[in-house]
Motif scaffolding. Structure first.
Motif, short mmCIF file in Angstrom:
data_model
loop_
_atom_site.label_atom_id
_atom_site.label_comp_id
_atom_site.label_asym_id
_atom_site.label_seq_id
_atom_site.Cartn_x
_atom_site.Cartn_y
_atom_site.Cartn_z
N MET A 8 29.39 35.37 -21.87
CA MET A 8 28.03 34.85 -21.96
C MET A 8 27.69 33.95 -20.78
SD MET A 8 27.86 33.74 -25.97
CE MET A 8 27.71 34.91 -27.32
N LEU A 9 28.67 33.16 -20.37
CA LEU A 9 28.45 32.19 -19.29
C LEU A 9 28.61 32.79 -17.91
CD1 LEU A 9 30.36 29.17 -20.86
CD2 LEU A 9 27.89 29.36 -20.57
N GLY A 10 29.21 33.99 -17.82
CA GLY A 10 29.42 34.60 -16.52
C GLY A 10 30.52 33.93 -15.73
N HIS A 11 31.55 33.42 -16.42
CA HIS A 11 32.67 32.78 -15.73
C HIS A 11 33.56 33.83 -15.07
CE1 HIS A 11 32.53 28.83 -18.28
NE2 HIS A 11 31.71 28.81 -17.25
N THR A 12 34.13 33.49 -13.93
CA THR A 12 35.04 34.41 -13.25
C THR A 12 36.41 34.39 -13.90
OG1 THR A 12 35.60 32.64 -11.68
CG2 THR A 12 33.86 34.18 -11.03
N LYS A 13 36.79 33.25 -14.50
CA LYS A 13 38.09 33.13 -15.14
C LYS A 13 37.91 32.48 -16.52
CE LYS A 13 39.65 30.62 -11.82
NZ LYS A 13 40.54 29.75 -10.99
N ILE A 14 38.68 32.97 -17.48
CA ILE A 14 38.57 32.41 -18.82
C ILE A 14 39.10 30.98 -18.87
CG2 ILE A 14 40.82 33.14 -19.71
CD1 ILE A 14 39.33 33.93 -22.32
N SER A 15 39.94 30.61 -17.90
CA SER A 15 40.47 29.25 -17.85
C SER A 15 39.34 28.23 -17.67
CB SER A 15 41.49 29.11 -16.71
OG SER A 15 40.91 29.43 -15.46
N THR A 16 38.26 28.66 -17.01
CA THR A 16 37.10 27.78 -16.86
C THR A 16 36.47 27.51 -18.21
OG1 THR A 16 36.66 28.74 -14.68
CG2 THR A 16 34.88 27.48 -15.69
N THR A 17 36.36 28.54 -19.02
CA THR A 17 35.77 28.40 -20.36
C THR A 17 36.66 27.58 -21.27
OG1 THR A 17 35.05 30.69 -19.99
CG2 THR A 17 34.54 29.72 -22.12
N GLU A 18 37.96 27.67 -21.05
CA GLU A 18 38.91 26.95 -21.90
C GLU A 18 38.75 25.45 -21.81
OE1 GLU A 18 42.58 28.60 -20.54
OE2 GLU A 18 42.56 30.26 -21.98
N GLN A 19 38.14 24.96 -20.72
CA GLN A 19 37.91 23.52 -20.59
C GLN A 19 37.03 23.01 -21.72
OE1 GLN A 19 39.38 21.53 -18.29
NE2 GLN A 19 40.47 23.39 -17.64
N TYR A 20 36.08 23.84 -22.16
CA TYR A 20 35.20 23.44 -23.26
C TYR A 20 35.97 23.39 -24.57
CZ TYR A 20 31.56 24.57 -19.86
OH TYR A 20 30.79 24.60 -18.74
N ALA A 21 36.87 24.35 -24.75
CA ALA A 21 37.67 24.38 -25.98
C ALA A 21 38.55 23.14 -26.07
CB ALA A 21 38.52 25.65 -26.01
N LYS A 22 39.04 22.67 -24.94
CA LYS A 22 39.88 21.46 -24.93
C LYS A 22 39.08 20.26 -25.41
CE LYS A 22 42.97 22.95 -21.20
NZ LYS A 22 43.41 22.71 -19.80
N ILE A 23 37.81 20.22 -25.00
CA ILE A 23 36.95 19.12 -25.42
C ILE A 23 36.78 19.13 -26.93
CG2 ILE A 23 34.58 18.21 -25.33
CD1 ILE A 23 34.41 19.25 -22.47
N LEU A 24 36.52 20.33 -27.47
CA LEU A 24 36.33 20.44 -28.92
C LEU A 24 37.59 20.08 -29.68
CD1 LEU A 24 34.21 23.71 -29.15
CD2 LEU A 24 33.44 21.36 -29.41
N ASN A 25 38.75 20.49 -29.16
CA ASN A 25 40.02 20.16 -29.80
C ASN A 25 40.23 18.65 -29.83
OD1 ASN A 25 40.66 22.81 -30.28
ND2 ASN A 25 41.86 23.05 -28.42
N LYS A 26 39.84 17.98 -28.73
CA LYS A 26 39.97 16.53 -28.68
C LYS A 26 39.05 15.88 -29.71
CE LYS A 26 39.73 12.52 -25.61
NZ LYS A 26 38.99 11.71 -26.59
N ASN A 27 37.85 16.41 -29.84
CA ASN A 27 36.91 15.86 -30.82
C ASN A 27 37.46 16.01 -32.24
OD1 ASN A 27 35.18 15.19 -28.81
ND2 ASN A 27 33.76 16.89 -29.13
N VAL A 28 38.07 17.17 -32.52
CA VAL A 28 38.66 17.40 -33.84
C VAL A 28 39.78 16.40 -34.09
CG1 VAL A 28 40.01 19.00 -35.23
CG2 VAL A 28 38.04 19.83 -33.94
N LYS A 29 40.61 16.20 -33.09
CA LYS A 29 41.71 15.25 -33.21
C LYS A 29 41.19 13.84 -33.48
CE LYS A 29 45.63 13.29 -30.70
NZ LYS A 29 46.39 13.28 -29.42
N ASP A 30 40.15 13.44 -32.74
CA ASP A 30 39.58 12.10 -32.92
C ASP A 30 39.06 11.92 -34.34
OD1 ASP A 30 40.18 11.50 -30.31
OD2 ASP A 30 38.15 11.89 -29.55
#
Length: 232
Positions: free
Chosen positions: A197-219
């Motif tokens: 959807m975002l047109g990222h060249t690498k999925i690792s770029t998208t994974e940065q957002y998932a890390k943020i969400l995981n941190k929010n869940v942990k908090d």
């Protein structure tokens, strides 16, 4: 000279992704100079620039986005900027792709409208459905979104933020990050699909957002843990 330039950037900017961007632009001119015969060798062959990554990707929560959507703004120029920002939040489009948006390039399948286009920044194809809030904005402007310069857009977004009582600084990047986190990932959309959807060249770029969400869940779990302790 490149080493000195890099030293200067690190002393004045102290932000690795931005420093990488400056070097990326300089490389373009050096490549052109080599092709024209002005420079014999590429000095960047001996100098490695680390890309780095941004540690903070700011985005809006559902509550903050709802406030922006529902705030009454009398000034038409500021209201237009608010609408464009909301459109970005529900499409994930960057500013460069937003100003190229053409309703005639959208297509319909099973009653829903979609757009498939090449992202300006990366040259990668992105594909997305035009969700109802974004469609409402398109209809509001009779299928032709207003165009505003990037500088004026970001300046007026600050006014939008103040009028809506949002403490976070609103930018086009915040809108794109909001789409990636609040609109898609937090609603269970698979990360591989969000990347498309975002047109990222690498999925690792998208994974940065998932890390943020995981941190929010942990908090939130840590807060819950403290509440349970106090309850006992």
């Amino acid at each position: 000279n490149i080493v000195l330039f890099d030293d200067y950037l690190r002393k004045t900017l102290n932000h690795q992704p931005t420093i990488h961007g400056y070097h990326k632009r300089l490389k373009t001119y050096i490549k052109d100079a080599i092709q024209r015969g002005y420079v014999k060798d590429d000095p960047y062959l001996l100098f490695k620039v680390q890309r780095g990554s941004s540690t903070i990707r700011r985005y809006l929560t559902h509550e903050e986005l709802n406030i922006i959507e529902n705030t009454i703004i009398a000034d038409s120029s500021i209201s237009k900027v608010r609408d464009l920002f909301v459109f970005q939040c529900y499409t994930g489009m960057s500013y460069s792709d937003l100003i190229k948006f053409n309703w005639n390039e959208c297509f319909i399948e099973d009653g829903d409208y979609y757009i498939r286009y090449i992202r300006f920044k990366t040259g990668v194809e992105y594909f997305l459905m035009i969700l109802p809030p974004a469609m409402d904005i398109i209809k509001k402007f009779n299928n032709k979104l207003p165009v505003i310069s990037n500088q004026q857009y970001n300046l007026r977004l600050k006014v939008v933020g103040k009028m809506c009582g949002i403490e976070k600084s609103l930018t086009t990047h915040v809108a794109r990050h909001t789409f990636a986190t609040t609109i898609t990932l937090s609603n269970g959309v698979p990360i591989s699909i969000v990347s498309k959807m975002l047109g990222h060249t690498k999925i690792s770029t998208t994974e940065q957002y998932a890390k943020i969400l995981n941190k929010n869940v942990k908090d939130q779990f840590l807060l819950l843990k403290e509440k349970i302790k106090r309850g006992k």
